[in-house]
Design a protein around this motif. Sequence first.
Motif, PDB file in Angstrom:
ATOM      1  N   ASP A 195       0.817  -1.212   0.000  1.00 27.65           N
ATOM      2  CA  ASP A 195       0.000   0.000   0.000  1.00 27.65           C
ATOM      3  C   ASP A 195       0.851   1.262   0.000  1.00 27.65           C
ATOM      4  N   VAL A 196       2.095   1.178   0.473  1.00 29.89           N
ATOM      5  CA  VAL A 196       2.973   2.333   0.560  1.00 29.89           C
ATOM      6  C   VAL A 196       4.394   1.891   0.223  1.00 29.89           C
ATOM      7  N   ALA A 197       5.119   2.760  -0.475  1.00 32.75           N
ATOM      8  CA  ALA A 197       6.522   2.486  -0.804  1.00 32.75           C
ATOM      9  C   ALA A 197       7.384   3.608  -0.234  1.00 32.75           C
ATOM     10  N   PHE A 198       8.444   3.227   0.445  1.00 33.60           N
ATOM     11  CA  PHE A 198       9.376   4.206   1.004  1.00 33.60           C
ATOM     12  C   PHE A 198      10.596   4.281   0.083  1.00 33.60           C
ATOM     13  N   VAL A 199      10.721   5.395  -0.633  1.00 32.84           N
ATOM     14  CA  VAL A 199      11.738   5.529  -1.681  1.00 32.84           C
ATOM     15  C   VAL A 199      12.336   6.936  -1.652  1.00 32.84           C
ATOM     16  N   LYS A 200      13.146   7.265  -2.667  1.00 30.50           N
ATOM     17  CA  LYS A 200      13.677   8.620  -2.792  1.00 30.50           C
ATOM     18  C   LYS A 200      12.803   9.417  -3.742  1.00 30.50           C
ATOM     19  N   HIS A 201      12.940  10.733  -3.741  1.00 21.65           N
ATOM     20  CA  HIS A 201      12.008  11.605  -4.455  1.00 21.65           C
ATOM     21  C   HIS A 201      12.088  11.483  -5.970  1.00 21.65           C
ATOM     22  N   LEU A 202      13.150  10.912  -6.494  1.00 23.60           N
ATOM     23  CA  LEU A 202      13.317  10.800  -7.948  1.00 23.60           C
ATOM     24  C   LEU A 202      12.861   9.456  -8.489  1.00 23.60           C
ATOM     25  N   THR A 203      12.248   8.621  -7.648  1.00 26.22           N
ATOM     26  CA  THR A 203      11.953   7.237  -8.047  1.00 26.22           C
ATOM     27  C   THR A 203      10.772   7.125  -8.995  1.00 26.22           C
ATOM     28  N   VAL A 204       9.696   7.851  -8.738  1.00 27.62           N
ATOM     29  CA  VAL A 204       8.466   7.688  -9.533  1.00 27.62           C
ATOM     30  C   VAL A 204       8.681   8.242 -10.938  1.00 27.62           C
ATOM     31  N   PRO A 205       8.499   7.417 -11.979  1.00 27.53           N
ATOM     32  CA  PRO A 205       8.665   7.896 -13.354  1.00 27.53           C
ATOM     33  C   PRO A 205       7.689   9.021 -13.684  1.00 27.53           C
ATOM     34  N   GLU A 206       8.084   9.906 -14.593  1.00 24.98           N
ATOM     35  CA  GLU A 206       7.258  11.063 -14.970  1.00 24.98           C
ATOM     36  C   GLU A 206       5.859  10.636 -15.383  1.00 24.98           C
ATOM     37  N   SER A 207       5.762   9.559 -16.155  1.00 20.95           N
ATOM     38  CA  SER A 207       4.459   9.124 -16.679  1.00 20.95           C
ATOM     39  C   SER A 207       3.542   8.590 -15.588  1.00 20.95           C
ATOM     40  N   ASP A 208       4.117   8.147 -14.469  1.00 25.06           N
ATOM     41  CA  ASP A 208       3.308   7.580 -13.383  1.00 25.06           C
ATOM     42  C   ASP A 208       2.904   8.593 -12.320  1.00 25.06           C
ATOM     43  N   LYS A 209       3.493   9.779 -12.347  1.00 20.80           N
ATOM     44  CA  LYS A 209       3.263  10.749 -11.279  1.00 20.80           C
ATOM     45  C   LYS A 209       1.789  11.106 -11.054  1.00 20.80           C
ATOM     46  N   PRO A 210       0.964  11.238 -12.106  1.00 20.20           N
ATOM     47  CA  PRO A 210      -0.439  11.594 -11.858  1.00 20.20           C
ATOM     48  C   PRO A 210      -1.212  10.545 -11.052  1.00 20.20           C
ATOM     49  N   SER A 211      -0.714   9.321 -11.006  1.00 16.89           N
ATOM     50  CA  SER A 211      -1.457   8.240 -10.340  1.00 16.89           C
ATOM     51  C   SER A 211      -1.028   8.017  -8.892  1.00 16.89           C
ATOM     52  N   TYR A 212      -0.023   8.799  -8.433  1.00 18.25           N
ATOM     53  CA  TYR A 212       0.527   8.561  -7.098  1.00 18.25           C
ATOM     54  C   TYR A 212       0.636   9.869  -6.317  1.00 18.25           C
ATOM     55  N   GLU A 213       0.701   9.728  -4.992  1.00 18.53           N
ATOM     56  CA  GLU A 213       0.829  10.894  -4.113  1.00 18.53           C
ATOM     57  C   GLU A 213       1.854  10.617  -3.020  1.00 18.53           C
ATOM     58  N   LEU A 214       2.310  11.706  -2.417  1.00 17.97           N
ATOM     59  CA  LEU A 214       3.211  11.608  -1.275  1.00 17.97           C
ATOM     60  C   LEU A 214       2.410  11.660   0.022  1.00 17.97           C
ATOM     61  N   LEU A 215       2.853  10.902   1.027  1.00 17.25           N
ATOM     62  CA  LEU A 215       2.271  10.985   2.363  1.00 17.25           C
ATOM     63  C   LEU A 215       3.144  11.906   3.204  1.00 17.25           C
ATOM     64  N   CYS A 216       2.550  12.978   3.711  1.00 15.17           N
ATOM     65  CA  CYS A 216       3.298  13.956   4.499  1.00 15.17           C
ATOM     66  C   CYS A 216       3.238  13.603   5.987  1.00 15.17           C
ATOM     67  N   LYS A 217       4.215  14.073   6.753  1.00 18.00           N
ATOM     68  CA  LYS A 217       4.279  13.745   8.175  1.00 18.00           C
ATOM     69  C   LYS A 217       3.125  14.362   8.969  1.00 18.00           C
ATOM     70  N   ASP A 218       2.510  15.419   8.400  1.00 19.42           N
ATOM     71  CA  ASP A 218       1.359  16.023   9.100  1.00 19.42           C
ATOM     72  C   ASP A 218       0.054  15.317   8.752  1.00 19.42           C
ATOM     73  N   ASN A 219       0.145  14.146   8.114  1.00 22.27           N
ATOM     74  CA  ASN A 219      -0.986  13.275   7.755  1.00 22.27           C
ATOM     75  C   ASN A 219      -1.788  13.767   6.547  1.00 22.27           C
ATOM     76  N   THR A 220      -1.266  14.776   5.837  1.00 29.39           N
ATOM     77  CA  THR A 220      -1.888  15.184   4.586  1.00 29.39           C
ATOM     78  C   THR A 220      -1.194  14.470   3.423  1.00 29.39           C
ATOM     79  N   ARG A 221      -1.663  14.755   2.204  1.00 29.82           N
ATOM     80  CA  ARG A 221      -1.044  14.207   1.001  1.00 29.82           C
ATOM     81  C   ARG A 221      -0.644  15.351   0.076  1.00 29.82           C
ATOM     82  N   ALA A 222       0.252  15.064  -0.853  1.00 33.55           N
ATOM     83  CA  ALA A 222       0.714  16.087  -1.796  1.00 33.55           C
ATOM     84  C   ALA A 222       1.128  15.414  -3.106  1.00 33.55           C
ATOM     85  N   PRO A 223       1.118  16.188  -4.204  1.00 29.77           N
ATOM     86  CA  PRO A 223       1.588  15.640  -5.488  1.00 29.77           C
ATOM     87  C   PRO A 223       3.051  15.195  -5.389  1.00 29.77           C
ATOM     88  N   ILE A 224       3.444  14.290  -6.248  1.00 26.09           N
ATOM     89  CA  ILE A 224       4.798  13.717  -6.221  1.00 26.09           C
ATOM     90  C   ILE A 224       5.877  14.797  -6.312  1.00 26.09           C
TER      91      ILE A 224
END
Length: 697
Positions: free
Chosen positions: A212-241
């Motif tokens: 359900d979650v992957a812990f990686v570096k910020h450059l990992t998600v390919p450009e074409s996949d970015k619209p389908s994924y989000e970042l989990l922030c420490k304040d419990n919100t989400r943000a674009p890749i």
Amino acid sequence: MKPLLLVALLGLLASAFARPGSQKVKWCVKSDQELRKCLDLAAAAPAFSCVKKENTLECIIAIKAGEADAITVDGGDIYTAGLNNYDLHPIIAEDYGTDTCYYAVAVAKKNTGFGFRDLRGKKSCHTGLGKSAGWNIPIGSLVTMNVIEWGGIEDKPLEEAVSTFFHASCAPGAARGSKLCELCKGDCSRSQREPYYDYNGAFQCLVEGAGDVAFVKHLTVPESDKPSYELLCKDNTRAPIDNYKVCSLARVPAHAVVTRKDPQLADLIWQSLDQVQTDHSFNLFSSEAYAPAKNLMFKDSTVRLLRVPPNTDSFLYLGANYMSIVHSLKKVFLPSLEQASDDASPAIRWCAVGHAETAKCDTWSISSVSGDTTSIECQSAPTVEECLKKIMRKEADAVAVDGGQVFTAGKCGLVPVMVEQYVQVTSSSYYAVAVVKKGSGVTWDTLKGKKSCHTGIGRTAGWNIPMGLLIVELFLHLFFSSAKFFSSGCAPGAEPNSPFCSLCVGSGKAVGDQAKCKASADEKYYGYAGAFRCLVEGGGDVAFIKHTIVTENSNGKRTALIYWARNLRSSDYQLICPGKGPVEISEYATCNLAQVPAHAVVTRPESHSKVVRILQEQQARFGNTGTDPSFRMFQSENGKNLLFKDSTKCLQEVPLGTTYEQFLGNPYMDAMKAVRHCSETTPDLEKSCTFHTCQQG
């Protein structure tokens, strides 16, 4: 003659094979794909050969044993490689185009409806056990935030706590058969035999729905996949890749090449790699020819390699914040970071430089005993830089240093907390002056080619101020690497083969003198009194010192303790300064090089209140007017200016929150910027602390 010719020929052959150019760099690889790339590199650049091992730890062991020479590893493995049993250090860093840091992020598919604090019971994908972005940073964050409840290794192993927290995981390198290997597709090893290993593997684990979650570096998600994924922030919100700068778990130092602590080997590895990246004979940063494998030997996102400053160990490379995270999670702890909290200990650990200071500190420690506790404990180090390292590592708490060293300490995250006061309680500054013998004919305008006496490399009155002035006024930087402005000198702390060590005398031993040119009181020409003594005894033509030093060491003062100062008269010395002829010593207010901040006590930011409280208590007992005459903090019986300047009247608190820049002031900061243009005079510690932009936060 023939045997002699044969011997000579063999000698020539031995010399040829001993040349650095004939030595190969044995690179350690961990998979068949990586071996293929390494062999292709070796074909294109014969300076390389390849050694295959099963995993990173085996490579580290092989490098320690000399079976291999180098491997690129991430922060968690840099930590491991730096432990005492391996004793490797980082020498080359990957640069990803902006700097030598990257962001550790938590990635999830869009519209899955959970935040970072809601990960309990979810399935997790990790780059590998003990790796930075995939394990140390996310698990460290979850433990610190009490999202994962873990009482420490006395309670249960960390891996067990993580297994209980997540429903299932793939954390390559974990024990096979455990829940941390349940989601893995291969053998759960930290190698290419595990398809979900490393950044791209952990992301693929998420893509294929295993986690359900992957812990990686910020450059990992390919450009074409970015619209389908989000970042989990420490304040419990989400943000674009692409919002990783404001929604990440931490910034961490880049991957680095590690090797044994051998300067010649480090030079060989750097020169060999730099040649390849310069002449483009082989693409070090592409794994395309070995698909589907990625990040072979180096990260594919690397733009170039950068040389790490000399004498940088794993602690200095990773930074205190990252090391704290690693230590909080590792089963093997370094004793220095297992110390009780600052508030729990009744003492501060003072760092003394050299034998004379250590002796005074030991006396202070014994005198500070009250009941069955002591307020002062002593640590010792050969130089101020080593003291600063001890404070950064929490092996010591405080040391009093001059302005130039406050600058270096500030660059390394330490802060000034108390400042020495001179003459009267309102004076927390002094004058940097240039002193010559009366009648010598030496003026500010005739300094070029003269012999110079300095308190020490990087010291305020003895180096930073005079050199800063000369750089600005006389373009001294043109002379640093060629003609040299001064013909010779003594500047303790300089390189042993430097002209600035030629006039130093050490401790006075006839043979085997290790103190010569060392930046400690063991060198007779170190510090204010030492630089003046260098002038007095004819070592130099000019001494760069503090304005009070001549009168403190002449006219019969303390001559019973300072034999070289017998019969000295202050009237035999003069001051020189820009735009004036020589003037009397007493005219320092109008003929000086600068008015500069006093020496200050530095410590870690979190220790400010404790250090101030204990030092205030100590000077109430042992200050010049203290209640206990058995010890005096500001007097030196077996030397000069030990631990504190002997001219100190008291210590005054530096307000909480004051930065080192604010403490030093703009004029001094300007002088430091001028001096730092000559990078060879920048301390190695300062270079290490400023190599990354991510080390302090």
